[in-house]
Write a protein that holds these residues in place. Sequence first.
Motif, mmCIF file in Angstrom:
data_model
loop_
_atom_site.group_PDB
_atom_site.id
_atom_site.type_symbol
_atom_site.label_atom_id
_atom_site.label_comp_id
_atom_site.label_asym_id
_atom_site.label_seq_id
_atom_site.Cartn_x
_atom_site.Cartn_y
_atom_site.Cartn_z
ATOM 1 N N GLY A 279 7.609 -4.360 36.503
ATOM 2 C CA GLY A 279 7.506 -5.988 35.705
ATOM 3 C C GLY A 279 6.465 -6.864 36.209
ATOM 4 O O GLY A 279 5.332 -6.158 35.787
ATOM 5 N N GLU A 280 6.596 -7.829 36.721
ATOM 6 C CA GLU A 280 5.175 -8.762 36.859
ATOM 7 C C GLU A 280 4.371 -8.215 37.825
ATOM 8 O O GLU A 280 3.200 -8.652 37.932
ATOM 9 N N ASP A 281 4.507 -6.930 38.621
ATOM 10 C CA ASP A 281 3.474 -6.528 39.524
ATOM 11 C C ASP A 281 2.474 -5.909 38.680
ATOM 12 O O ASP A 281 1.346 -5.509 39.300
ATOM 13 N N ILE A 282 2.786 -5.369 37.556
ATOM 14 C CA ILE A 282 1.560 -4.853 36.764
ATOM 15 C C ILE A 282 0.736 -5.881 36.252
ATOM 16 O O ILE A 282 0.935 -6.843 35.623
ATOM 17 N N GLU A 283 -0.478 -5.567 36.651
ATOM 18 C CA GLU A 283 -1.795 -6.380 36.119
ATOM 19 C C GLU A 283 -2.591 -5.766 35.229
ATOM 20 O O GLU A 283 -3.048 -6.548 34.189
ATOM 21 N N VAL A 284 -2.837 -4.622 35.090
ATOM 22 C CA VAL A 284 -3.662 -3.957 34.157
ATOM 23 C C VAL A 284 -2.769 -2.933 33.551
ATOM 24 O O VAL A 284 -2.205 -1.989 34.227
ATOM 25 N N VAL A 285 -2.919 -2.555 32.287
ATOM 26 C CA VAL A 285 -2.537 -1.335 31.516
ATOM 27 C C VAL A 285 -3.578 -0.566 31.150
ATOM 28 O O VAL A 285 -4.524 -1.117 30.143
ATOM 29 N N PHE A 286 -4.135 0.497 31.567
ATOM 30 C CA PHE A 286 -5.033 1.391 31.144
ATOM 31 C C PHE A 286 -4.440 2.191 30.093
ATOM 32 O O PHE A 286 -3.508 3.261 30.565
ATOM 33 N N CYS A 287 -4.859 2.230 28.785
ATOM 34 C CA CYS A 287 -4.402 3.348 27.987
ATOM 35 C C CYS A 287 -5.719 4.248 27.642
ATOM 36 O O CYS A 287 -6.765 3.915 27.301
ATOM 37 N N ASN A 288 -5.529 5.732 27.636
ATOM 38 C CA ASN A 288 -6.704 6.649 27.382
ATOM 39 C C ASN A 288 -7.083 6.580 25.950
ATOM 40 O O ASN A 288 -8.110 6.912 25.719
#
Length: 383
Positions: A279-288
């Motif tokens: 949930g809210e803990d995710i700050e960054v989504v890195f996608c290759n």
Amino acid sequence: MKLFKKVMAAGLASTMVLSMAACGGGSTETTAAPETTVAATEAPVETTAAEETTASEAAETTAEEVAEATGDFDASNVTVGISIYKFDDNFMTLYRTELERYLTEDLGFKKENITIQDGKGDQAEQSNQIDNFITSGVDVLILNLVQASSAPQITDKCNAAGIPVVYINREPDAEEEKRWESEGIKATYVGCDARQSGTFQGEEILATSNKGDINGDGKVSYIMIQGDPENVDAQYRTEFSVKALTDAGVEVEELFMQRGDWDQAKGQQLTQDALTLHGEDIEVVFCNNDAMALGALQAIEAAGRKVNEDIYLVGVDALTEAVQNVLDGKMTGTVFNDHIAQAKSAADIAVQFLQGEDVAAVNMVDYTKVTTENAQEVLDALK
Ligand code: GAL
């Protein structure tokens, strides 16, 4: 900027190329699809005055480039075998279409002398296709391997048959590349250094107002949606995106990492899973890559999160849809994986081999960061 001049010069093809990607590309085995090239030449018919300027610039550049690239070389009877690891891949569809366009329109190869096959993500199937190319005696091969680790065997077969090979997109390992040089084998690699794209992704996060630490807890908590991990692009982008943060003294926490195989639907599913778990803990989504980032964006929006406000999202490739998202603030950034320059380089190098010239074992093209500052420029150039 030189890059964008070059892209503009190929702009007419890009229009076509990008619309092919929108259709998802072909997926069946085929010889060079005739419609592809026809459509590429027909695409610019409805041009505005501005586009017409681009068209004449393109014609000038092309004439110079042909002279520069081919000299006295007569491509009209040369046969080329091309195998793409999988037709059903957005980025490789752009690349394949541009490669065929450049070979035929700019270098004078005949469409009927170019055979393009779909490896369908299956190395055994692709190896059979390559065996058939060798048996039929093609003059040169351009290969996007399903598994780069198959390069030594395939190289040996081609070498024994006297057929030069240009590997593209999936880089064989350094030991293999050295062997080509030390044994004088006519094989080479054309691609980009994926470390650079990973670093650029990390730098795009560092350039945000809070350097990725949205909740201010002193660390950047991220998830990583990976491409095919056998592929060095996936390995390096994963490693170097995070390294850019740690090298800048930023503390990081990995919450989730899964393979999405470069695929949009998988990117969506995995991001949805990660959002459910963290949930809210995710700050960054890195996608290759961007295809997976487009999927991630769907999951982010479905979860009621807002990119650049309570979560950051970055990809690689600069698919038009992703660049538009950067412009609209729905993606933090992407990185242009220059399929136009790579296709040109691969084809030019194939010609060099055919002319008996020496070719370096590794030939790299630069990536370019795409952020809100230059997204419009990139979009205009790709349109
Ligand atoms: C990468 C690209 C991906 C995918 C992959 C295939 O360079 O970023 O989108 O096409 O190549 O090997």
